[in-house]
Design an enzyme around this catalytic site. Structure first.
Site, PDB file in Angstrom:
ATOM      1  N   TYR A  35       0.833  -1.044  -0.080  1.00 18.16           N
ATOM      2  CA  TYR A  35       0.482   0.502  -0.287  1.00 18.16           C
ATOM      3  C   TYR A  35       1.111   1.327  -0.210  1.00 18.16           C
ATOM      4  O   TYR A  35       1.568   1.698   0.657  1.00 18.16           O
ATOM      5  CB  TYR A  35      -1.088   0.021   1.362  1.00 18.16           C
ATOM      6  CG  TYR A  35      -1.476   1.275   1.273  1.00 18.16           C
ATOM      7  CD1 TYR A  35      -2.851   1.289  -0.285  1.00 18.16           C
ATOM      8  CD2 TYR A  35      -1.550   1.918   2.053  1.00 18.16           C
ATOM      9  CE1 TYR A  35      -3.688   2.933  -0.138  1.00 18.16           C
ATOM     10  CE2 TYR A  35      -2.622   2.779   2.531  1.00 18.16           C
ATOM     11  CZ  TYR A  35      -3.543   3.393   1.480  1.00 18.16           C
ATOM     12  OH  TYR A  35      -4.501   4.626   1.050  1.00 18.16           O
ATOM     13  N   HIS A  95      -5.214   4.915  -2.176  1.00 13.46           N
ATOM     14  CA  HIS A  95      -6.414   5.659  -2.699  1.00 13.46           C
ATOM     15  C   HIS A  95      -6.225   7.294  -3.084  1.00 13.46           C
ATOM     16  O   HIS A  95      -4.805   7.975  -2.849  1.00 13.46           O
ATOM     17  CB  HIS A  95      -6.689   6.668  -0.734  1.00 13.46           C
ATOM     18  CG  HIS A  95      -7.701   4.581  -1.035  1.00 13.46           C
ATOM     19  ND1 HIS A  95      -6.440   3.948  -0.107  1.00 13.46           N
ATOM     20  CD2 HIS A  95      -8.526   4.480  -1.420  1.00 13.46           C
ATOM     21  CE1 HIS A  95      -7.400   2.640   0.281  1.00 13.46           C
ATOM     22  NE2 HIS A  95      -8.492   3.255  -0.183  1.00 13.46           N
ATOM     23  N   GLY A 140      -3.535  14.369 -12.590  1.00 11.22           N
ATOM     24  CA  GLY A 140      -1.620  14.428 -12.934  1.00 11.22           C
ATOM     25  C   GLY A 140      -1.524  13.325 -12.019  1.00 11.22           C
ATOM     26  O   GLY A 140      -0.864  12.385 -12.587  1.00 11.22           O
ATOM     27  N   ALA A 141      -1.798  12.904 -10.423  1.00 10.03           N
ATOM     28  CA  ALA A 141      -1.392  11.890 -10.254  1.00 10.03           C
ATOM     29  C   ALA A 141      -1.795  10.484 -10.740  1.00 10.03           C
ATOM     30  O   ALA A 141      -1.575   9.492 -10.566  1.00 10.03           O
ATOM     31  CB  ALA A 141      -1.751  11.767  -8.817  1.00 10.03           C
TER      32      ALA A 141
END
Ligand code: ACO
Length: 248
Positions: free
Chosen positions: A105, A144, A151-152
């Site tokens: 994660y 998340h 952009g991410a």
């Protein structure tokens, strides 16, 4: 200065525990010289405050003391990114073993605004991807991201991540509150008695008096192969035995 690091989150204030060099460099164009270099370094008790400050500036959510305590014990799963010896980015991950899988994660991955699009995010993500590849025992990597963080999302998609879920009201104190779950599958989740790692238990498939024994199957090709098998059953005569994926 305010807002220069963080045009996206203008409510954040830059305070004075970033280095003088960092602050002065932010007043000018990001240096893009031939000798520019990006390196990753460990998070230690000596630089954890830099990580905290960086995260406060880059992300709209705050992370508590436990987060930073765990990060100090995360080893290769937490790294600072240095651009010409200045801390400009960081990545923090943890191992998640919920949902019958072993997943990595990504809790945070970000870099200061003036240092974006220089490959620093890629360097951090490549480090994480190398880690999971060398470990060899992860099912997927996930994270998340706010639904409006295009952009991410583009950045992660470039590395093979996909939106697998959208969680409404995931965030409590920021708008929009919804989050996408971005995931990169490393090995497919195996069901119906098929083992992890892509091996299928020896299995007989029969139809119209014909039998095929599948001993080993690359699960990623299973749908394609099983379709082919049924086509084959309609034209073949006798028993066909597939011994390994290379012979399919
Ligand atoms: N828009 C479109 N594509 C993008 C963008 C963008 N804003 N940023 C990166 N990409 C894509 C491009 O294809 C880019 O290649 P290119 O520059 O040759 O076109 C490629 O990703 C690689 O870009 P990098 O330079 O390696 O990425 P960067 O160092 O800018 O870091 C990051 C990207 C981490 C998303 C940065 O924008 C950032 O820190 N954002 C704020 C924090 C954040 O939103 N983090 C991610 C979400 S939360 C989490 O990760 C858990």
């Amino acid at each position: 200065m305010k807002g220069l690091y963080n045009r996206k989150f203008p409510h954040k204030h830059i305070e004075n525990d970033l280095t003088i060099t960092q602050l002065s460099q932010c007043r000018n164009e990001t240096p893009r010289t031939e000798w520019s270099k990006t390196e990753l370094g460990d998070v230690t008790p000596h630089n954890i405050k830099q990580l905290k400050r960086l995260n406060e500036v880059v992300f709209p959510v705050s992370y508590n003391d436990k987060f930073y305590k765990d990060v100090l014990e995360a080893g290769e799963l937490a790294k600072l990114a240095y651009y010409n010896d200045i801390v400009v980015g960081a990545v923090c991950c943890r191992i998640d073993t919920s949902e019958n899988s072993r997943r990595l994660y990504i809790m945070t991955l970000g870099c200061l605004y003036p240092y974006r699009r220089l490959g620093i995010g890629s360097k951090m993500l490549e480090h994480v991807l190398n880690y999971v590849q060398q470990d060899g025992n992860f099912d997927s990597i996930f994270l998340h991201v706010q639904v409006n963080n295009e952009g991410a999302i583009d950045f992660y998609k470039k590395f093979g991540f996909e939106i697998v879920e959208t969680k409404e009201h995931y965030y409590k104190r920021i708008e929009p509150t919804d989050a996408h779950v971005l995931q990169k599958t490393l090995r497919p989740k195996i069901t119906n008695g098929v083992k992890n790692g892509g091996l299928l238990d020896p299995k007989k498939i029969s139809s119209q008096g014909l039998t095929i024994t599948v001993l080993q199957l690359d699960i990623t090709r299973s749908c394609e192969l099983v379709t082919s098998i049924y086509v084959l059953l309609n034209i073949a005569d006798g028993e066909v035995q597939i011994c390994n994926k290379d012979s399919t």
